[in-house]
Design an enzyme around this catalytic site. Structure first.
Site, PDB file in Angstrom:
ATOM      1  N   GLY A  70       0.851  -1.193   0.000  1.00 42.30           N
ATOM      2  CA  GLY A  70       0.000   0.000   0.000  1.00 42.30           C
ATOM      3  C   GLY A  70       0.882   1.237   0.000  1.00 42.30           C
ATOM      4  N   PRO A  71       0.304   2.388  -0.316  1.00 39.88           N
ATOM      5  CA  PRO A  71       1.126   3.608  -0.405  1.00 39.88           C
ATOM      6  C   PRO A  71       1.685   4.060   0.948  1.00 39.88           C
ATOM      7  CG  PRO A  71      -1.196   4.084  -0.820  1.00 39.88           C
ATOM      8  CD  PRO A  71      -1.085   2.599  -0.690  1.00 39.88           C
ATOM      9  N   GLY A  75       2.526   5.231   4.398  1.00 43.89           N
ATOM     10  CA  GLY A  75       1.734   5.491   5.604  1.00 43.89           C
ATOM     11  C   GLY A  75       0.439   4.703   5.690  1.00 43.89           C
ATOM     12  N   LYS A 126       1.374  -0.601   6.478  1.00 44.30           N
ATOM     13  CA  LYS A 126       1.991  -1.899   6.117  1.00 44.30           C
ATOM     14  C   LYS A 126       2.789  -2.493   7.273  1.00 44.30           C
ATOM     15  CE  LYS A 126       4.186   0.176   2.763  1.00 44.30           C
ATOM     16  NZ  LYS A 126       3.546   1.488   2.809  1.00 44.30           N
ATOM     17  N   THR A 127       3.676  -1.669   7.858  1.00 43.04           N
ATOM     18  CA  THR A 127       4.530  -2.192   8.935  1.00 43.04           C
ATOM     19  C   THR A 127       3.665  -2.580  10.133  1.00 43.04           C
ATOM     20  OG1 THR A 127       6.277  -0.744   8.165  1.00 43.04           O
ATOM     21  CG2 THR A 127       6.560  -1.684  10.356  1.00 43.04           C
ATOM     22  N   THR A 128       2.681  -1.733  10.422  1.00 48.64           N
ATOM     23  CA  THR A 128       1.800  -2.006  11.563  1.00 48.64           C
ATOM     24  C   THR A 128       1.067  -3.331  11.352  1.00 48.64           C
ATOM     25  OG1 THR A 128       1.478   0.372  11.759  1.00 48.64           O
ATOM     26  CG2 THR A 128      -0.083  -1.019  12.953  1.00 48.64           C
ATOM     27  N   TYR A 177      13.663  13.625  -0.212  1.00 49.14           N
ATOM     28  CA  TYR A 177      12.465  14.449  -0.022  1.00 49.14           C
ATOM     29  C   TYR A 177      12.760  15.939  -0.185  1.00 49.14           C
ATOM     30  CZ  TYR A 177       9.480  10.523   1.166  1.00 49.14           C
ATOM     31  OH  TYR A 177       8.742   9.370   1.087  1.00 49.14           O
ATOM     32  N   ASP A 212       6.741  -6.838   4.701  1.00 48.19           N
ATOM     33  CA  ASP A 212       5.993  -5.575   4.639  1.00 48.19           C
ATOM     34  C   ASP A 212       6.248  -4.827   3.323  1.00 48.19           C
ATOM     35  OD1 ASP A 212       8.355  -4.142   5.063  1.00 48.19           O
ATOM     36  OD2 ASP A 212       7.573  -2.983   6.744  1.00 48.19           O
ATOM     37  N   GLU A 265       9.607  13.401   6.307  1.00 47.24           N
ATOM     38  CA  GLU A 265       8.376  13.207   5.529  1.00 47.24           C
ATOM     39  C   GLU A 265       7.377  14.339   5.712  1.00 47.24           C
ATOM     40  OE1 GLU A 265       8.107   8.318   5.397  1.00 47.24           O
ATOM     41  OE2 GLU A 265       6.934   9.411   6.858  1.00 47.24           O
TER      42      GLU A 265
HETATM   43  N1  ATP Z   1      -5.392   1.421  11.152  1.00 43.42           N
HETATM   44  C1  ATP Z   1      -4.706   2.375  11.754  1.00 43.42           C
HETATM   45  N2  ATP Z   1      -5.305   3.211  12.608  1.00 43.42           N
HETATM   46  C2  ATP Z   1      -4.621   4.194  13.217  1.00 43.42           C
HETATM   47  N3  ATP Z   1      -3.295   4.421  13.037  1.00 43.42           N
HETATM   48  C3  ATP Z   1      -2.658   3.607  12.219  1.00 43.42           C
HETATM   49  C4  ATP Z   1      -3.305   2.554  11.521  1.00 43.42           C
HETATM   50  N4  ATP Z   1      -2.408   1.923  10.740  1.00 43.42           N
HETATM   51  C5  ATP Z   1      -1.244   2.567  10.939  1.00 43.42           C
HETATM   52  N5  ATP Z   1      -1.393   3.555  11.831  1.00 43.42           N
HETATM   53  C6  ATP Z   1      -0.353   4.498  12.259  1.00 43.42           C
HETATM   54  O1  ATP Z   1       0.009   5.245  11.093  1.00 43.42           O
HETATM   55  C7  ATP Z   1       1.417   5.429  11.022  1.00 43.42           C
HETATM   56  C8  ATP Z   1       1.952   4.791   9.728  1.00 43.42           C
HETATM   57  O2  ATP Z   1       1.833   3.385   9.803  1.00 43.42           O
HETATM   58  P1  ATP Z   1       2.976   2.413   9.241  1.00 43.42           P
HETATM   59  O3  ATP Z   1       4.315   2.905   9.642  1.00 43.42           O
HETATM   60  O4  ATP Z   1       2.572   1.029   9.624  1.00 43.42           O
HETATM   61  O5  ATP Z   1       2.750   2.645   7.682  1.00 43.42           O
HETATM   62  P2  ATP Z   1       3.562   2.032   6.453  1.00 43.42           P
HETATM   63  O6  ATP Z   1       2.564   1.737   5.395  1.00 43.42           O
HETATM   64  O7  ATP Z   1       4.427   0.912   6.907  1.00 43.42           O
HETATM   65  O8  ATP Z   1       4.445   3.279   6.038  1.00 43.42           O
HETATM   66  P3  ATP Z   1       5.668   3.372   4.990  1.00 43.42           P
HETATM   67  O9  ATP Z   1       5.086   3.389   3.639  1.00 43.42           O
HETATM   68  O10 ATP Z   1       6.312   4.662   5.295  1.00 43.42           O
HETATM   69  O11 ATP Z   1       6.576   2.217   5.246  1.00 43.42           O
HETATM   70  C9  ATP Z   1       2.005   4.818  12.286  1.00 43.42           C
HETATM   71  O12 ATP Z   1       2.126   5.844  13.252  1.00 43.42           O
HETATM   72  C10 ATP Z   1       0.924   3.822  12.724  1.00 43.42           C
HETATM   73  O13 ATP Z   1       0.927   3.630  14.133  1.00 43.42           O
HETATM   74  N1  GNG Z   2      11.281   6.696  -3.730  1.00 42.36           N
HETATM   75  C1  GNG Z   2      11.039   5.614  -2.984  1.00 42.36           C
HETATM   76  N2  GNG Z   2      11.241   4.377  -3.501  1.00 42.36           N
HETATM   77  C2  GNG Z   2      10.980   3.240  -2.805  1.00 42.36           C
HETATM   78  O1  GNG Z   2      11.169   2.112  -3.300  1.00 42.36           O
HETATM   79  C3  GNG Z   2      10.508   3.412  -1.476  1.00 42.36           C
HETATM   80  N3  GNG Z   2      10.174   2.550  -0.494  1.00 42.36           N
HETATM   81  C4  GNG Z   2       9.822   3.277   0.570  1.00 42.36           C
HETATM   82  N4  GNG Z   2       9.935   4.601   0.290  1.00 42.36           N
HETATM   83  C5  GNG Z   2       9.731   5.697   1.253  1.00 42.36           C
HETATM   84  C6  GNG Z   2       8.329   5.935   1.674  1.00 42.36           C
HETATM   85  C7  GNG Z   2       8.473   6.358   3.107  1.00 42.36           C
HETATM   86  O2  GNG Z   2       8.782   7.744   3.182  1.00 42.36           O
HETATM   87  C8  GNG Z   2       9.694   5.593   3.602  1.00 42.36           C
HETATM   88  C9  GNG Z   2       9.412   4.303   4.342  1.00 42.36           C
HETATM   89  O3  GNG Z   2       8.637   3.437   3.611  1.00 42.36           O
HETATM   90  O4  GNG Z   2      10.458   5.332   2.432  1.00 42.36           O
HETATM   91  C10 GNG Z   2      10.350   4.718  -0.978  1.00 42.36           C
HETATM   92  N5  GNG Z   2      10.612   5.814  -1.715  1.00 42.36           N
END
Ligand code: ATP
Ligand code: GNG
Length: 213
Positions: free
Chosen positions: A11-12, A14, A17-19, A47, A86, A147
């Site tokens: 997914g995009p 934030g 995914k990690t959560t 950025y 993730d 970010e």
């Molecule tokens: N369903 C949810 N409800 C509320 N907060 C959430 C939810 N999912 C994630 N979060 C919060 O949103 C923030 C981003 O989540 P996370 O780091 O898991 O996203 P990500 O998709 O892994 O990001 P990235 O693309 O940067 O790797 C974190 O602070 C997390 O605690």
């Molecule tokens: N340009 C670019 N290419 C990638 O493959 C990629 N994978 C993650 N990200 C950015 C998103 C979050 O800020 C942060 C954590 O996911 O890193 C990327 N940015």
């Protein structure tokens, strides 16, 4: 097809995914492959100036993910061990097609295929879709300094790029199961029942595949 699944959460930026992958790995007792973010030397610079730093950053992500899959991912899969990640390796392409232009994009594309064509690809993708508002809220909540000034148009474009990429995978790889989650309405963090539904679906998939192995 009938082997313990390699599951990727995608997914995009934030989306959660990690959560979600961390919660699923704990609930299902699966090993996890996690993205390395804090040690990335190019992310902050990227950025600040995407055109200047995109090639370095995309190559860094590609090499890191390649190494992680080569070092550990492959072993789990060879040992018939279900594993959760993730990210999907194709994520590199989704970003690179957006951030790179001209000759660099073409060079990147060649290197990408050279490195990844023979790597195992996830056969289950949990795809978290979310609107711009939700993503911006989560990015703000996470408070990674680099970010906070992210261009909204970049994020908006990535939402579309992800939808397109998932549709292309569905068409190209019909054996890949894609479970799409609406991240605006399904809250796997606050709502235990909603998380359980996702976990149960995956448990069933793992069970089906193991039974057929
Ligand atoms: N369903 C949810 N409800 C509320 N907060 C959430 C939810 N999912 C994630 N979060 C919060 O949103 C923030 C981003 O989540 P996370 O780091 O898991 O996203 P990500 O998709 O892994 O990001 P990235 O693309 O940067 O790797 C974190 O602070 C997390 O605690
Ligand atoms: N340009 C670019 N290419 C990638 O493959 C990629 N994978 C993650 N990200 C950015 C998103 C979050 O800020 C942060 C954590 O996911 O890193 C990327 N940015």
């Amino acid at each position: 097809m009938n082997q313990p699944p390699f599951i990727a959460v995608e997914g995009p930026i934030g989306a959660g995914k990690t959560t979600l992958s961390t919660m699923l790995s704990q609930e299902l007792g699966l090993p996890i492959l996690k993205e390395i973010v804090e040690e990335n030397p190019f992310l902050g610079k990227f950025y600040e100036n995407i055109d200047e730093w995109s090639f370095q950053l995309e190559m860094f992500f590609l090499c890191n993910r390649y190494k992680q899959l080569e070092d550990t991912g492959i072993q789990y899969i060879a040992n018939n061990q279900p594993v959760i990640s993730d990210y999907h390796i194709y994520k590199n392409m989704i970003f690179a097609q957006r951030t790179l232009k001209g000759v660099k994009r073409e060079k990147y594309r060649q290197i990408y295929h050279l490195l990844t064509d023979d790597l195992p690809k996830p056969d289950v993708i949990v795809y978290i879709r979310a609107s711009l508002d939700t993503l911006l809220r989560r990015i703000a909540k996470r408070q990674r300094s680099f970010e906070q000034g992210m261009d909204t148009a970049y994020l908006e474009q990535l939402i579309l790029d992800y939808d397109e990429a998932m549709a292309a995978i569905a068409e190209r790889e019909p054996d890949t199961t894609i479970i799409t989650i609406d991240g605006d309405t399904i809250d796997f963090v606050e709502n235990r029942e909603q998380f359980d539904e996702i976990a149960t679906r995956l448990k069933e998939l793992i069970h089906e595949r193991i039974q057929h192995t």
